[in-house]
Design a protein around this motif. Structure first.
Motif, PDB file in Angstrom:
ATOM      1  N   LEU A  37      -5.463  -8.346  -3.681  1.00 31.63           N
ATOM      2  CA  LEU A  37      -4.702  -8.342  -2.430  1.00 31.63           C
ATOM      3  C   LEU A  37      -3.490  -9.234  -2.553  1.00 31.63           C
ATOM      4  O   LEU A  37      -2.413  -8.900  -2.058  1.00 31.63           O
ATOM      5  CB  LEU A  37      -5.574  -8.811  -1.264  1.00 31.63           C
ATOM      6  N   GLU A  38      -3.642 -10.361  -3.226  1.00 34.30           N
ATOM      7  CA  GLU A  38      -2.502 -11.250  -3.439  1.00 34.30           C
ATOM      8  C   GLU A  38      -1.440 -10.552  -4.278  1.00 34.30           C
ATOM      9  O   GLU A  38      -0.253 -10.636  -3.982  1.00 34.30           O
ATOM     10  CB  GLU A  38      -2.969 -12.532  -4.113  1.00 34.30           C
ATOM     11  N   ARG A  39      -1.858  -9.848  -5.310  1.00 34.23           N
ATOM     12  CA  ARG A  39      -0.911  -9.106  -6.153  1.00 34.23           C
ATOM     13  C   ARG A  39      -0.202  -8.037  -5.334  1.00 34.23           C
ATOM     14  O   ARG A  39       0.992  -7.829  -5.497  1.00 34.23           O
ATOM     15  CB  ARG A  39      -1.632  -8.459  -7.327  1.00 34.23           C
ATOM     16  N   LEU A  40      -0.934  -7.384  -4.472  1.00 31.70           N
ATOM     17  CA  LEU A  40      -0.373  -6.344  -3.631  1.00 31.70           C
ATOM     18  C   LEU A  40       0.753  -6.903  -2.769  1.00 31.70           C
ATOM     19  O   LEU A  40       1.808  -6.305  -2.631  1.00 31.70           O
ATOM     20  CB  LEU A  40      -1.469  -5.743  -2.740  1.00 31.70           C
ATOM     21  N   LEU A  41       0.544  -8.073  -2.223  1.00 34.51           N
ATOM     22  CA  LEU A  41       1.565  -8.697  -1.382  1.00 34.51           C
ATOM     23  C   LEU A  41       2.762  -9.155  -2.203  1.00 34.51           C
ATOM     24  O   LEU A  41       3.893  -9.092  -1.743  1.00 34.51           O
ATOM     25  CB  LEU A  41       0.973  -9.876  -0.627  1.00 34.51           C
ATOM     26  N   LEU A  42       2.519  -9.620  -3.400  1.00 35.62           N
ATOM     27  CA  LEU A  42       3.596 -10.177  -4.210  1.00 35.62           C
ATOM     28  C   LEU A  42       4.476  -9.121  -4.877  1.00 35.62           C
ATOM     29  O   LEU A  42       5.669  -9.309  -5.014  1.00 35.62           O
ATOM     30  CB  LEU A  42       3.012 -11.079  -5.308  1.00 35.62           C
ATOM     31  N   TYR A  43       3.879  -8.017  -5.290  1.00 38.54           N
ATOM     32  CA  TYR A  43       4.601  -7.092  -6.155  1.00 38.54           C
ATOM     33  C   TYR A  43       5.019  -5.782  -5.512  1.00 38.54           C
ATOM     34  O   TYR A  43       5.581  -4.950  -6.158  1.00 38.54           O
ATOM     35  CB  TYR A  43       3.776  -6.799  -7.407  1.00 38.54           C
ATOM     36  N   ARG A  44       4.750  -5.587  -4.259  1.00 37.02           N
ATOM     37  CA  ARG A  44       5.167  -4.343  -3.624  1.00 37.02           C
ATOM     38  C   ARG A  44       6.428  -4.546  -2.845  1.00 37.02           C
ATOM     39  O   ARG A  44       6.806  -5.513  -2.395  1.00 37.02           O
ATOM     40  CB  ARG A  44       4.074  -3.816  -2.728  1.00 37.02           C
ATOM     41  N   ARG A  94       0.478  -8.323   7.346  1.00 40.47           N
ATOM     42  CA  ARG A  94       1.637  -8.882   6.628  1.00 40.47           C
ATOM     43  C   ARG A  94       2.225  -7.855   5.668  1.00 40.47           C
ATOM     44  O   ARG A  94       3.440  -7.731   5.530  1.00 40.47           O
ATOM     45  CB  ARG A  94       1.234 -10.147   5.877  1.00 40.47           C
ATOM     46  N   PHE A  95       1.343  -7.125   4.995  1.00 41.55           N
ATOM     47  CA  PHE A  95       1.798  -6.098   4.062  1.00 41.55           C
ATOM     48  C   PHE A  95       2.583  -5.014   4.803  1.00 41.55           C
ATOM     49  O   PHE A  95       3.630  -4.575   4.339  1.00 41.55           O
ATOM     50  CB  PHE A  95       0.594  -5.495   3.332  1.00 41.55           C
ATOM     51  N   ALA A  96       2.065  -4.582   5.947  1.00 45.51           N
ATOM     52  CA  ALA A  96       2.740  -3.549   6.749  1.00 45.51           C
ATOM     53  C   ALA A  96       4.136  -4.006   7.143  1.00 45.51           C
ATOM     54  O   ALA A  96       5.099  -3.234   7.058  1.00 45.51           O
ATOM     55  CB  ALA A  96       1.916  -3.217   7.989  1.00 45.51           C
ATOM     56  N   HIS A  97       4.238  -5.239   7.568  1.00 48.01           N
ATOM     57  CA  HIS A  97       5.537  -5.771   7.973  1.00 48.01           C
ATOM     58  C   HIS A  97       6.485  -5.835   6.772  1.00 48.01           C
ATOM     59  O   HIS A  97       7.651  -5.420   6.864  1.00 48.01           O
ATOM     60  CB  HIS A  97       5.363  -7.152   8.592  1.00 48.01           C
ATOM     61  N   ALA A  98       5.987  -6.327   5.658  1.00 42.96           N
ATOM     62  CA  ALA A  98       6.826  -6.485   4.471  1.00 42.96           C
ATOM     63  C   ALA A  98       7.296  -5.143   3.915  1.00 42.96           C
ATOM     64  O   ALA A  98       8.423  -5.020   3.425  1.00 42.96           O
ATOM     65  CB  ALA A  98       6.070  -7.250   3.389  1.00 42.96           C
ATOM     66  N   GLN A  99       6.422  -4.133   3.994  1.00 49.47           N
ATOM     67  CA  GLN A  99       6.754  -2.825   3.429  1.00 49.47           C
ATOM     68  C   GLN A  99       7.305  -1.842   4.455  1.00 49.47           C
ATOM     69  O   GLN A  99       7.615  -0.703   4.105  1.00 49.47           O
ATOM     70  CB  GLN A  99       5.506  -2.223   2.780  1.00 49.47           C
ATOM     71  N   ARG A 100       7.355  -2.292   5.702  1.00 49.75           N
ATOM     72  CA  ARG A 100       7.847  -1.444   6.796  1.00 49.75           C
ATOM     73  C   ARG A 100       7.058  -0.144   6.911  1.00 49.75           C
ATOM     74  O   ARG A 100       7.616   0.948   6.948  1.00 49.75           O
ATOM     75  CB  ARG A 100       9.329  -1.178   6.641  1.00 49.75           C
ATOM     76  N   GLN A 130       3.291   1.523   8.822  1.00 50.32           N
ATOM     77  CA  GLN A 130       2.375   1.304   9.931  1.00 50.32           C
ATOM     78  C   GLN A 130       1.169   0.498   9.457  1.00 50.32           C
ATOM     79  O   GLN A 130       0.770   0.574   8.281  1.00 50.32           O
ATOM     80  CB  GLN A 130       1.903   2.628  10.514  1.00 50.32           C
ATOM     81  N   HIS A 131       0.586  -0.235  10.383  1.00 41.42           N
ATOM     82  CA  HIS A 131      -0.568  -1.081  10.059  1.00 41.42           C
ATOM     83  C   HIS A 131      -1.717  -0.248   9.489  1.00 41.42           C
ATOM     84  O   HIS A 131      -2.346  -0.650   8.505  1.00 41.42           O
ATOM     85  CB  HIS A 131      -1.011  -1.842  11.307  1.00 41.42           C
ATOM     86  N   ILE A 132      -1.983   0.921  10.062  1.00 45.86           N
ATOM     87  CA  ILE A 132      -3.079   1.757   9.564  1.00 45.86           C
ATOM     88  C   ILE A 132      -2.820   2.204   8.131  1.00 45.86           C
ATOM     89  O   ILE A 132      -3.748   2.274   7.313  1.00 45.86           O
ATOM     90  CB  ILE A 132      -3.366   2.963  10.489  1.00 45.86           C
ATOM     91  N   ALA A 133      -1.561   2.469   7.800  1.00 46.35           N
ATOM     92  CA  ALA A 133      -1.232   2.845   6.418  1.00 46.35           C
ATOM     93  C   ALA A 133      -1.513   1.681   5.474  1.00 46.35           C
ATOM     94  O   ALA A 133      -2.034   1.872   4.368  1.00 46.35           O
ATOM     95  CB  ALA A 133       0.227   3.278   6.315  1.00 46.35           C
ATOM     96  N   ALA A 134      -1.187   0.484   5.913  1.00 50.49           N
ATOM     97  CA  ALA A 134      -1.454  -0.706   5.101  1.00 50.49           C
ATOM     98  C   ALA A 134      -2.960  -0.911   4.924  1.00 50.49           C
ATOM     99  O   ALA A 134      -3.419  -1.266   3.834  1.00 50.49           O
ATOM    100  CB  ALA A 134      -0.824  -1.936   5.745  1.00 50.49           C
ATOM    101  N   LEU A 135      -3.733  -0.678   5.975  1.00 49.88           N
ATOM    102  CA  LEU A 135      -5.195  -0.796   5.869  1.00 49.88           C
ATOM    103  C   LEU A 135      -5.741   0.199   4.847  1.00 49.88           C
ATOM    104  O   LEU A 135      -6.628  -0.141   4.054  1.00 49.88           O
ATOM    105  CB  LEU A 135      -5.847  -0.561   7.231  1.00 49.88           C
ATOM    106  N   GLU A 136      -5.206   1.407   4.852  1.00 52.97           N
ATOM    107  CA  GLU A 136      -5.647   2.430   3.905  1.00 52.97           C
ATOM    108  C   GLU A 136      -5.308   2.027   2.468  1.00 52.97           C
ATOM    109  O   GLU A 136      -6.126   2.178   1.565  1.00 52.97           O
ATOM    110  CB  GLU A 136      -5.004   3.786   4.234  1.00 52.97           C
ATOM    111  N   ILE A 137      -4.115   1.513   2.256  1.00 56.24           N
ATOM    112  CA  ILE A 137      -3.687   1.082   0.921  1.00 56.24           C
ATOM    113  C   ILE A 137      -4.589  -0.037   0.423  1.00 56.24           C
ATOM    114  O   ILE A 137      -5.048  -0.033  -0.725  1.00 56.24           O
ATOM    115  CB  ILE A 137      -2.216   0.634   0.942  1.00 56.24           C
ATOM    116  N   ILE A 138      -4.860  -0.995   1.280  1.00 55.07           N
ATOM    117  CA  ILE A 138      -5.696  -2.124   0.887  1.00 55.07           C
ATOM    118  C   ILE A 138      -7.125  -1.675   0.612  1.00 55.07           C
ATOM    119  O   ILE A 138      -7.749  -2.139  -0.347  1.00 55.07           O
ATOM    120  CB  ILE A 138      -5.623  -3.236   1.953  1.00 55.07           C
TER     121      ILE A 138
END
Length: 66
Positions: free
Chosen positions: A59-66, A15-21, A23-31
């Motif tokens: 993780l919830e904050r990450l989704l809400l504020y990025r 979901r984060f990858a989609h919201a931030q446009r 790649q999924h692997i980049a989102a996994l690394e960030i998380i």
């Protein structure tokens, strides 16, 4: 049957990858870094050894504020 925490983390990353446009692997690394691990592979290895996140709210904050 309870949902596996790692599955939840992967879902959040997707979901984060989609919201931030990004790649999924980049989102996994960030998380992984958000949860205190150096990268996704480190998080997965720690998980296999019994580590469980105690910071799911970050993780919830990450989704809400990025």
């Amino acid at each position: 049957m309870a949902t596996d925490i790692l599955t939840i983390i992967k879902s959040v990353a997707k979901r984060f990858a989609h919201a931030q446009r990004v790649q999924h692997i980049a989102a996994l690394e960030i998380i992984a870094r958000e949860l205190g691990k150096p990268n996704w592979r480190g998080l997965a290895a720690s998980y296999k050894q019994g580590w469980r996140p105690d910071q799911m709210e970050s993780l919830e904050r990450l989704l809400l504020y990025r």
